[in-house]
Design a protein around this motif. Structure first.
Motif, PDB file in Angstrom:
ATOM      1  N   ARG A  11      -8.737   8.467  -2.111  1.00  0.00           N
ATOM      2  CA  ARG A  11      -9.083   8.625  -0.695  1.00  0.00           C
ATOM      3  C   ARG A  11      -9.068   7.277   0.013  1.00  0.00           C
ATOM      4  O   ARG A  11      -8.613   7.165   1.154  1.00  0.00           O
ATOM      5  N   THR A  12      -9.551   6.251  -0.662  1.00  0.00           N
ATOM      6  CA  THR A  12      -9.537   4.910  -0.077  1.00  0.00           C
ATOM      7  C   THR A  12      -8.120   4.474   0.232  1.00  0.00           C
ATOM      8  O   THR A  12      -7.837   3.946   1.313  1.00  0.00           O
ATOM      9  N   VAL A  13      -7.215   4.683  -0.719  1.00  0.00           N
ATOM     10  CA  VAL A  13      -5.811   4.321  -0.514  1.00  0.00           C
ATOM     11  C   VAL A  13      -5.241   5.065   0.689  1.00  0.00           C
ATOM     12  O   VAL A  13      -4.544   4.492   1.537  1.00  0.00           O
ATOM     13  N   MET A  14      -5.528   6.354   0.787  1.00  0.00           N
ATOM     14  CA  MET A  14      -5.001   7.166   1.876  1.00  0.00           C
ATOM     15  C   MET A  14      -5.569   6.735   3.234  1.00  0.00           C
ATOM     16  O   MET A  14      -4.834   6.643   4.226  1.00  0.00           O
ATOM     17  N   ILE A  15      -6.879   6.491   3.283  1.00  0.00           N
ATOM     18  CA  ILE A  15      -7.499   6.055   4.532  1.00  0.00           C
ATOM     19  C   ILE A  15      -6.876   4.749   5.016  1.00  0.00           C
ATOM     20  O   ILE A  15      -6.505   4.606   6.184  1.00  0.00           O
TER      21      ILE A  15
ATOM     22  N   GLU B 284      -8.967  15.472   9.444  1.00  0.00           N
ATOM     23  CA  GLU B 284      -7.969  16.540   9.395  1.00  0.00           C
ATOM     24  C   GLU B 284      -6.713  16.091   8.663  1.00  0.00           C
ATOM     25  O   GLU B 284      -6.135  16.846   7.870  1.00  0.00           O
ATOM     26  N   THR B 285      -6.298  14.866   8.883  1.00  0.00           N
ATOM     27  CA  THR B 285      -5.100  14.336   8.234  1.00  0.00           C
ATOM     28  C   THR B 285      -5.239  14.314   6.720  1.00  0.00           C
ATOM     29  O   THR B 285      -4.302  14.658   5.984  1.00  0.00           O
ATOM     30  N   LEU B 286      -6.410  13.916   6.260  1.00  0.00           N
ATOM     31  CA  LEU B 286      -6.643  13.794   4.813  1.00  0.00           C
ATOM     32  C   LEU B 286      -7.207  15.068   4.192  1.00  0.00           C
ATOM     33  O   LEU B 286      -7.353  15.148   2.971  1.00  0.00           O
ATOM     34  N   ASN B 287      -7.577  16.043   5.048  1.00  0.00           N
ATOM     35  CA  ASN B 287      -8.122  17.311   4.577  1.00  0.00           C
ATOM     36  C   ASN B 287      -9.380  17.095   3.730  1.00  0.00           C
ATOM     37  O   ASN B 287      -9.500  17.612   2.619  1.00  0.00           O
ATOM     38  N   ILE B 288     -10.309  16.315   4.285  1.00  0.00           N
ATOM     39  CA  ILE B 288     -11.578  16.080   3.599  1.00  0.00           C
ATOM     40  C   ILE B 288     -12.715  16.400   4.567  1.00  0.00           C
ATOM     41  O   ILE B 288     -12.521  16.463   5.781  1.00  0.00           O
TER      42      ILE B 288
ATOM     43  N   PHE C 117      -3.343  -3.434   4.336  1.00  0.00           N
ATOM     44  CA  PHE C 117      -1.887  -3.342   4.233  1.00  0.00           C
ATOM     45  C   PHE C 117      -1.463  -3.498   2.773  1.00  0.00           C
ATOM     46  O   PHE C 117      -1.840  -4.449   2.096  1.00  0.00           O
ATOM     47  N   ASN C 118      -0.688  -2.521   2.289  1.00  0.00           N
ATOM     48  CA  ASN C 118      -0.233  -2.517   0.885  1.00  0.00           C
ATOM     49  C   ASN C 118      -1.424  -2.555  -0.079  1.00  0.00           C
ATOM     50  O   ASN C 118      -1.382  -3.222  -1.108  1.00  0.00           O
ATOM     51  N   TYR C 119      -2.482  -1.812   0.277  1.00  0.00           N
ATOM     52  CA  TYR C 119      -3.716  -1.877  -0.513  1.00  0.00           C
ATOM     53  C   TYR C 119      -3.497  -1.516  -1.977  1.00  0.00           C
ATOM     54  O   TYR C 119      -3.956  -2.225  -2.877  1.00  0.00           O
ATOM     55  N   LEU C 120      -2.801  -0.413  -2.234  1.00  0.00           N
ATOM     56  CA  LEU C 120      -2.612   0.027  -3.608  1.00  0.00           C
ATOM     57  C   LEU C 120      -1.821  -0.998  -4.405  1.00  0.00           C
ATOM     58  O   LEU C 120      -2.140  -1.289  -5.560  1.00  0.00           O
TER      59      LEU C 120
ATOM     60  N   LEU D 215       1.142   7.763  -4.712  1.00  0.00           N
ATOM     61  CA  LEU D 215       0.224   8.346  -3.751  1.00  0.00           C
ATOM     62  C   LEU D 215       0.846   8.527  -2.369  1.00  0.00           C
ATOM     63  O   LEU D 215       0.313   9.233  -1.536  1.00  0.00           O
ATOM     64  N   SER D 216       1.999   7.880  -2.139  1.00  0.00           N
ATOM     65  CA  SER D 216       2.638   8.037  -0.838  1.00  0.00           C
ATOM     66  C   SER D 216       3.153   9.462  -0.649  1.00  0.00           C
ATOM     67  O   SER D 216       3.440   9.878   0.470  1.00  0.00           O
ATOM     68  N   LYS D 217       3.245  10.228  -1.734  1.00  0.00           N
ATOM     69  CA  LYS D 217       3.736  11.605  -1.637  1.00  0.00           C
ATOM     70  C   LYS D 217       2.806  12.500  -0.840  1.00  0.00           C
ATOM     71  O   LYS D 217       3.222  13.553  -0.360  1.00  0.00           O
ATOM     72  N   TRP D 218       1.545  12.088  -0.697  1.00  0.00           N
ATOM     73  CA  TRP D 218       0.598  12.926   0.048  1.00  0.00           C
ATOM     74  C   TRP D 218       1.046  13.105   1.489  1.00  0.00           C
ATOM     75  O   TRP D 218       0.760  14.124   2.109  1.00  0.00           O
TER      76      TRP D 218
END
Length: 263
Positions: free
Chosen positions: A8-12, A29-33, A72-75, A258-261
């Motif tokens: 979730r951190t990566v996505m945020i 809504e974007t992350l569905n959480i 930026f580029n966190y993961l 994770l970019s596939k999300w």
């Protein structure tokens, strides 16, 4: 599927890296959480100085400089930090400079619960891991530079000379085939060079995009570096220059599953 906190951190941060500012409701809504989950995640990110939250909006623009760059580029930065952290054993004393990769390196050491003594001139790093009691922190004083949250100048270098470490990890703003790694701030560069003289080995932590950028000041020459931790997006000519100077190269995969999300 319930997402892990790390995912979730990566996505945020992935969303914020492109949006800069977004309403909590849209992010939820974007992350569905759920609202509760998002609130807890944002509180943790704000505590770490990466985001700022106010009036139902989360933003990078009001975050401090290091925290903002960390989004930026966190993961990828996290992967780089982890392979560097894996080379550090309990009981070691290491010197760590400023920068987002360096902050994540220190956090990886804290998560691994290794008893490591960390010498740093970064107040951001000190605050970043202050809740982890397994690490000893030695803060180098000096002239405080608010924008980068570091102590710099002759006083900082004099403080560093009272200590010695086997490894010094630092970040970079760019790369030059002739000058080596480069920085944007002259005082930061001079301080980094002074700290480098207090360590047996110097390691640079940076994502490969920095090899395509240039800072205004020469930071450290390739023959003064032991190793570089980066990703496999590094340009071939830069990689060849490092290897020619007997610099050890440690690369992580730039592929981000994770970019596939987003698809």
């Amino acid at each position: 599927m319930t997402l892990r906190l790390f995912d979730r951190t990566v996505m945020i941060l992935d969303v914020l890296a492109s949006q800069k500012t977004i309403k909590n409701a849209v992010l939820m809504e974007t992350l569905n959480i759920s609202h509760v989950t998002l609130r807890k995640d944002l509180e943790e990110l704000e505590k770490r100085g990466i985001v700022r939250c106010a009036h139902g909006v989360v933003s990078l623009d009001e975050a401090n400089n290091t925290g903002k760059r960390m989004a930026f580029n966190y993961l990828l930065k996290r992967k780089i930090a982890k392979i560097a952290a894996d080379t550090i054993d309990s009981g070691e004393t290491v010197m760590v400079g400023s920068g987002s990769c360096c902050a994540l390196l220190v956090e990886e050491l804290a998560f691994a619960k290794r008893s490591v003594t960390i010498i740093t001139n970064s107040t951001y790093i000190v605050n970043f891991i202050r809740d982890f009691s397994n690490n000893k922190i030695i803060f180098l004083g000096g002239y405080f530079q608010p924008c980068s949250q570091v102590a710099i100048g002759p006083m900082t270098i004099n403080c560093a000379q009272q200590f010695h470490s086997d490894k010094y990890f630092l970040g970079t703003d760019g790369f030059d085939m002739d000058k080596g790694f480069t920085g944007r701030d002259q005082l930061q560069v001079e301080t980094a060079l002074g700290l480098a003289k207090c360590a047996n080995n110097v390691f640079v932590l940076t994502e490969s995009v920095k090899f395509k950028q240039q800072g205004t000041c020469a930071l450290i020459q390739l023959d003064k570096i032991t190793g570089v931790y980066t990703d496999d997006g590094i340009p071939k000519e830069a990689e060849a220059a490092l290897l020619k100077n007997n610099v050890e190269l440690f690369k992580v995969s730039i592929a981000d599953e994770l970019s596939k999300w987003k698809k």
